[in-house]
Scaffold this motif. Structure first.
Motif, PDB file in Angstrom:
ATOM      1  N   LYS A 176     -17.543   0.230   8.581  1.00  0.00           N
ATOM      2  CA  LYS A 176     -16.447  -0.298   9.396  1.00  0.00           C
ATOM      3  C   LYS A 176     -15.141  -0.372   8.614  1.00  0.00           C
ATOM      4  O   LYS A 176     -14.067  -0.303   9.188  1.00  0.00           O
ATOM      5  N   SER A 177     -15.242  -0.528   7.276  1.00  0.00           N
ATOM      6  CA  SER A 177     -14.028  -0.632   6.458  1.00  0.00           C
ATOM      7  C   SER A 177     -14.374  -0.380   4.997  1.00  0.00           C
ATOM      8  O   SER A 177     -15.537  -0.459   4.601  1.00  0.00           O
ATOM      9  N   LEU A 178     -13.320  -0.093   4.222  1.00  0.00           N
ATOM     10  CA  LEU A 178     -13.445   0.036   2.771  1.00  0.00           C
ATOM     11  C   LEU A 178     -12.349  -0.816   2.139  1.00  0.00           C
ATOM     12  O   LEU A 178     -11.198  -0.774   2.572  1.00  0.00           O
TER      13      LEU A 178
ATOM     14  N   LEU B  88       0.800  -1.216   0.000  1.00  0.00           N
ATOM     15  CA  LEU B  88       0.000   0.000   0.000  1.00  0.00           C
ATOM     16  C   LEU B  88       0.835   1.271   0.000  1.00  0.00           C
ATOM     17  O   LEU B  88       1.891   1.333   0.628  1.00  0.00           O
ATOM     18  N   SER B  89       0.336   2.271  -0.692  1.00  0.00           N
ATOM     19  CA  SER B  89       0.902   3.615  -0.640  1.00  0.00           C
ATOM     20  C   SER B  89      -0.263   4.600  -0.722  1.00  0.00           C
ATOM     21  O   SER B  89      -1.343   4.258  -1.218  1.00  0.00           O
TER      22      SER B  89
ATOM     23  N   GLY C 185      -5.216  -2.682  -7.220  1.00  0.00           N
ATOM     24  CA  GLY C 185      -6.182  -1.603  -7.465  1.00  0.00           C
ATOM     25  C   GLY C 185      -5.986  -0.436  -6.529  1.00  0.00           C
ATOM     26  O   GLY C 185      -4.913  -0.245  -5.948  1.00  0.00           O
ATOM     27  N   ARG C 186      -7.044   0.328  -6.353  1.00  0.00           N
ATOM     28  CA  ARG C 186      -6.953   1.507  -5.499  1.00  0.00           C
ATOM     29  C   ARG C 186      -8.285   1.822  -4.830  1.00  0.00           C
ATOM     30  O   ARG C 186      -9.332   1.431  -5.317  1.00  0.00           O
TER      31      ARG C 186
ATOM     32  N   VAL D   9      -5.521   5.452  -1.818  1.00  0.00           N
ATOM     33  CA  VAL D   9      -4.642   4.385  -1.360  1.00  0.00           C
ATOM     34  C   VAL D   9      -4.492   3.412  -2.527  1.00  0.00           C
ATOM     35  O   VAL D   9      -5.480   2.884  -3.033  1.00  0.00           O
ATOM     36  N   THR D  10      -3.250   3.225  -2.966  1.00  0.00           N
ATOM     37  CA  THR D  10      -2.953   2.339  -4.087  1.00  0.00           C
ATOM     38  C   THR D  10      -2.348   1.043  -3.551  1.00  0.00           C
ATOM     39  O   THR D  10      -1.524   1.075  -2.644  1.00  0.00           O
TER      40      THR D  10
END
Length: 159
Positions: A96-98, A39-40, A104-105, A61-62
């Motif tokens: 709660k999350s993605l 992740l970046s 992907g991104r 976020v990639t």
């Protein structure tokens, strides 16, 4: 006979493609074929809040890795809490999350999925920078600096 050869060739190609994605952790591959998320974050910004004790935050976020991950929470010293929201049919709702898909991104952008900074301890001003820490289901935490932009800021990258 021709059909059988075509089917056999298709099976060989499919098998080769499947095996290409099965490199072990010692394969030296640190690119998209790895079995973990890589992740970046980039394109981060916060529009200057105009009123109240809330602000929004946007970033991308990639994931260049071979496994999906999830953004599960965000923390920042500037807010009592930071929540993750998705936008569905024009309505935002806390989640709660993605997911960040493999290769992907996750784009957090105005009018779409985004961060909400609630219970602001101080109101950030244009030109300042807000520090946040992103937390993921499988990867370690990541610190990101978000420049504070004008309230009407629209990035050229499509956020």
């Amino acid at each position: 006979m021709r059909r059988r050869l075509g089917s056999a060739a298709a099976l060989v190609i499919a098998g080769a493609l499947a095996l290409a994605g099965c490199g072990g952790s010692d394969s030296g591959d640190s690119g998209s074929g790895s079995g973990k998320a890589e992740l970046s974050a980039g394109s981060a910004y916060m529009p200057q809040p105009v009123s109240g004790d809330m602000a929004a935050g946007f970033l991308t976020v990639t994931n260049k890795g071979g496994a999906a991950d999830e953004l599960t929470s965000v923390t920042s010293d500037i807010a009592g809490q930071v929540t993750v929201h998705e936008t569905v049919d024009g309505a935002m709702q806390e989640v709660k999350s993605l997911e960040i898909p493999a290769g992907g991104r996750l784009e957090l952008k105005s009018g779409g999925d985004h961060l909400m900074f609630e219970q602001l301890k101080s109101k950030p001003k244009e030109g300042q920078t807000v520090s946040v820490e992103l937390h993921f289901a499988h990867s370690g935490p990541m610190k990101v600096e978000m420049p504070v932009k004008p309230a009407t800021y629209t990035p050229k990258t499509g956020h």
